[in-house]
Each structure stands twice: as structure tokens, then as C-alpha cells.
Design a protein around this motif. Sequence first.
Motif, short mmCIF file in Angstrom:
data_model
loop_
_atom_site.label_atom_id
_atom_site.label_comp_id
_atom_site.label_asym_id
_atom_site.label_seq_id
_atom_site.Cartn_x
_atom_site.Cartn_y
_atom_site.Cartn_z
N ILE A 452 13.76 -1.05 -5.71
CA ILE A 452 12.52 -0.06 -6.00
C ILE A 452 13.03 0.35 -7.46
O ILE A 452 13.79 1.00 -7.29
N SER A 454 11.95 2.92 -10.38
CA SER A 454 10.68 3.97 -10.77
C SER A 454 10.17 3.43 -12.29
O SER A 454 10.75 4.00 -13.16
N GLU A 468 3.37 -7.36 -11.36
CA GLU A 468 3.63 -5.79 -10.03
C GLU A 468 4.24 -4.51 -11.38
O GLU A 468 4.17 -3.47 -11.06
N ARG A 472 0.78 -1.90 -8.61
CA ARG A 472 1.40 -1.90 -7.48
C ARG A 472 1.28 -2.30 -6.74
O ARG A 472 1.32 -2.65 -5.59
N GLY A 475 3.13 -5.14 -5.81
CA GLY A 475 4.61 -5.39 -4.81
C GLY A 475 5.54 -3.80 -6.21
O GLY A 475 4.59 -3.86 -6.52
N ASN A 476 6.34 -4.58 -6.07
CA ASN A 476 7.32 -3.28 -6.43
C ASN A 476 7.94 -3.71 -7.10
O ASN A 476 8.39 -4.70 -7.46
N VAL A 477 8.65 -2.68 -8.38
CA VAL A 477 9.44 -3.28 -9.84
C VAL A 477 10.35 -3.42 -9.52
O VAL A 477 10.71 -2.46 -8.73
N SER A 478 11.09 -4.34 -9.15
CA SER A 478 12.03 -4.95 -9.36
C SER A 478 12.84 -6.13 -10.02
O SER A 478 12.66 -5.90 -10.89
N SER A 481 11.34 -8.84 -11.40
CA SER A 481 10.31 -8.73 -12.12
C SER A 481 11.01 -9.43 -13.34
O SER A 481 9.98 -9.94 -14.35
#
Length: 608
Positions: A452, A454, A468, A472, A475-478, A481
Motif C-alpha cells: 500500500i 500513502s 483507487e 479508496r 481499493g488501496n493505491v499500489s 495503479s
Amino acid sequence: MQLTLIISSFCFILLAFCSKVIAETPYTCKEFKCGHHGPAIKFPFSLKGNLPDPHCEYPGFLVSCNEKHQPILELPIPVKLPIKSIDYKTQKIQLYDPESCLLVKLLKVLNKSISPFHYSKDQMTDITLYNCPSGERKLTYPIPCFSGPGYQIYSVPSFEGIEALPLMSCTKMYNLSSVPFGSYNLPQILFLEWSEPNCGPCEVQGQKCGLKNNGTKSIEIECVRMKKEGAKTKLVATGSTLGSFSLILLAAATYRVYSSDRKEKENQLKIERFLDDYRALKPSRYSYADIKRITNDFKDNLGQGAYGTVYKGKLSSECFVAVKVLNSTKGNGEEFVNEVGTMGHIHHVNVVRLVGFCADGFRRALVYDFLPNGSLQDFISSANNNNSFLGWEKLQDIALGIAKGIEYLHQGCDQRILHFDIKPHNVLLDHNFTPKISDFGLAKLCSKDQSIVSMTTARGTMGYIAPEVFSRNFGNVSYKSDVYSYGMVLLEMVGGRKNIGSSTENTNEVYYPEWIYNLLEEGEDLRIHVGEEGDAKIAKRLAIVGLWCIQWHPVDRPSMKGVVQMLEGGESLTMPPNPFASQGPTGISAIAPGRNLNLQLEAIAELE
């Protein structure tokens, strides 16, 4: 008996000749290594603990070998650092700190003499130290050895604007002047130079350097010209004319030794060329005067972007570069720091190479390899335009190259690099149309086991940003993306802008994927230009892979390694789940009407 006499006479002549050669050969110092893979240590350096050699000992150039078989430079300060490499031609030496605590170790000795060495001027800069609460990455360059429970110390180049700093949560400690660049940045490398003895000219001419043997304790040096091996070979060739079978065997054996020696020298030459090329891969620091000279006073303008202007430049008669001069009135330096800090350690065939940079006061510039075919955007505006269309096989190669470049960023580096602005404008093409990912101004670094990322604001270009990143709820930014952005690029490569079936300009990017999905789901042709047999299969494969990549939820998207496997595989691909819940050009809510997209993040404007 006569044959024996001839052989004996030949050997005697050869021995006498060799003795004469040895007698005429100047005295040279021996080279040594501390380990199998360490740098070669030679004059003016000498090995500590060896028997003193008056011809090879120059004051202040003492090297020792530690228990790990690493060469250690014996400096007149308590800091002991292993040697990474030595360039005898330019008289530069690289030291490194395996504990990554270089700045901490140098603070007490920065102003002390390290004679006969001095710091490389082009590697010195001013920095400011900040104390930030631990638990969240605040700034670019953390200093682990300076940190403790509940806090983390970061270093920031002093040219950074105050608006880029998290002053609300971090406390400024103090400024440090003339700090080696590598002492606070990875990799932890310290660059030193020496002026005396000046053996550089000897090395450039392929000669060895040593002390003059004039019977005194003088420390004057001289260049020693080494004898060439050709004379011995010619002597052997002359001896072979004696016609004796024994002499033929002797000549054959000598020739074999000569051939082996020549092959070994060729291998050494290849290695030296590789090391020269490797050294050339490291970005250089230029002054603003250098930038003006390289660009011929900014004569050839290649294009204007939101953060600067790109000019064509020339380092030599055969080496052209693209110089991006950043606007001093826009941004806060984050793009510049991201670009240099990220690209300075990336070396991949599908990632553009950062040749150098300029940070001269408020003037900043980035120097890249010049890629003559421009960006991918110039060639995919329409598959029906024969003047710019590259052909489906070439587009497939380009798609695979981009995928391998992103996979390298995600998995091939010490830290995972998330680009956050994958789009056709940021894919450049060399003379062979090999794709090169560029523009790392929005990139973020994280550890490979960090899933993940931030983020406080959305970043990227509208139409390529993953859901994302905006909300959110998806889902989480990872790293997934970047996969989404790549999928949008693939779909754009398949159809071109003219095939987008929407009259609303700002929603073109949203509805074209749905249009493609519906055609494939219904088994219809993609309604694109197909020139030869097999082109339709390539286009369909690219479209299906693209649709897999743009799944709304990150968990449903493949990794870039999986994308490469899908593009390289010969088997047919299955259709992905339909991410589109409804039809009609009514905006994002029409795509996922059951989800409330909380667009509270500020979208970053398109950077072209």
C-alpha cells in the motif's frame, strides 16, 4: 646430433634475446587485489604490510585488506571505507559505506584534511536536516543511523523550496554546507580525487607510472613504456624456417600460447569497454554554462511542457541529448528530485537513460538520451493513418517492451518504483522504435514488500489514472495503479482516438474501453484497420490484455509479470470480467452506479 645442435643453438639464441629484453625492460610496480572481484590496486597505491619497495611507495596512498577481502583506503582520519573503484586516468576513487551510515561518519571529519585526496567538487552540495515523526515517509532522503524510537531524520537539498517541506510535522535541525552527494543519498558512495602524483597522462597513453630510479629519495614520477609482445613472436617465426620438426612443434606451441594470450587480451578489452560504458551510465552533474554550451544557447526547441522546455543538445559529434530545462516559477523541486533520485540508478533497455542533471542555483535541468522518433503518441493517433501507423507486429513489440520496462520498475530494482504517469506521451521511441519509459517526475519509491502506498493527492494524467487513486472505495493505491494506466495505453494503441464512440470530449477515455469490451463479448470485429493475416489476432490479444489491466478493483488486475506472460504466450486468452455496469455517456457514475466515488483528492493536471 646435428638436429640436437640446431635446437640447442636456437634455444641459446632465444634465451640470449630474452635475457636482453628482460635487462632492457624498465622496473614496474606489481598490481594486486584484495579479493577476486575487487578493483586492481597499482601505483601510486601500495599494500600495507608488504615488504617496503622504494620504487613503488608514494606517501599517503596506503591500502589494506580487511577480513572480508575488501580493499580499505588508509585515510588520515578515523573513517575507514572500502574501495569501490579507482579510475587511474581521471585520478578519481570511489569509496562506499556498507553500513549506509556515511553522513554520520563524515560529520566529524568534513572539515579535516584528507590529504593527498580531496572531495570531488561536482559531488558537493548543501543540505538541511529535518526531524520528523516516524511511521510515515515524510521526505526523500532518510538517514537511518540518525534515527531513534519515535522519530526519523531526513536530509533535504538546500535548494528545495520551503513550500515542498512538511513544516507542520517536521522540525528543522540545522544546515550542512559542502556535503558529499553520496553521503546522504543511496547508494552510499564517496567520491575523492587526487592531483599528485599526476599519473593520468601515463595511463591515457597506455603506459605505466612509477617513481624515478635516480638513486635519491625523490618522489618524482615517470611514464614507463612497456615492450610490445610482437618482437618475441617474430623471433619464433624466424626460428621456424630452420625446417626441423622439433622447431615446428616449438613454433606451434609458441603460437598457441600467443593466441591464448591475444584472446585473453581481447576479453580484457571487452571488460574495460563494458566498465567504461557502465561508468558512462552514471548521471553527471552539469553547470548552467555547460547546459548552454550543450544546447548551443537553446537553439533547437523540441517542445514545451507544463514544467519546462525540451531542447536538442549535443555532447559530442556522435552523442545527441534532449535537455529539459525546468521552469523556475512552477513546482517546488519535487519533480526534479524525483527524476534524479529515481532515474540515476535505473538501467534498462526500456527505460530512458538520465545522462545528467543541472542544479545551479535556481536553474535546474535534466539531460536525457535523445530519441529521434519522438513519443508513442505520434504513432497511435489513428490506426487508419498509413503515414504514421507502425504496423501491428511493431505495435506488439512496443507493447511488450513497455510492459517489460514497467515490470523492471516494479520488481527489478532495489526498491519498487511506481511511475504514476504511464501514458503514450511518456513512452519515447529510439531509432529502432524500441520503447523507453520517461518522465519520472510523479514517481514514488517503496519497498518491494510494501503493498500500500500513502498518497495525499491524486497524481497522473486524466484518462490514465486508476480509480483507487481518486477514491479508496476501489481499493488501496499500489503498483496495480501503473497496471491500470498501462491497460489504457494498450487500448489506445489498438483503436486510436478516432475510434472512440463518444461526443463528450472529457469522457472519451472512459467509454472507449467499454465499446471495445462489448465488441469482443459479442464476437464482432474490432472495426480497426487490419493489413495482413494475423494482424487481427494481435489486435485482439492487445485488447484483451488491456481489458484485464483496467479492471476497476486492483486485486482483479494482473501483475506486470503476468502481463508480459500474456503478451508473450501463444495460447488464446480468456475474456476478463465486465467492469462496466451500464452503458451511456453519463460520466463515471454510469460505469459503477452502485459506488459513491469520493472525489475529495485534488487531481493533478496533465503533464505533457
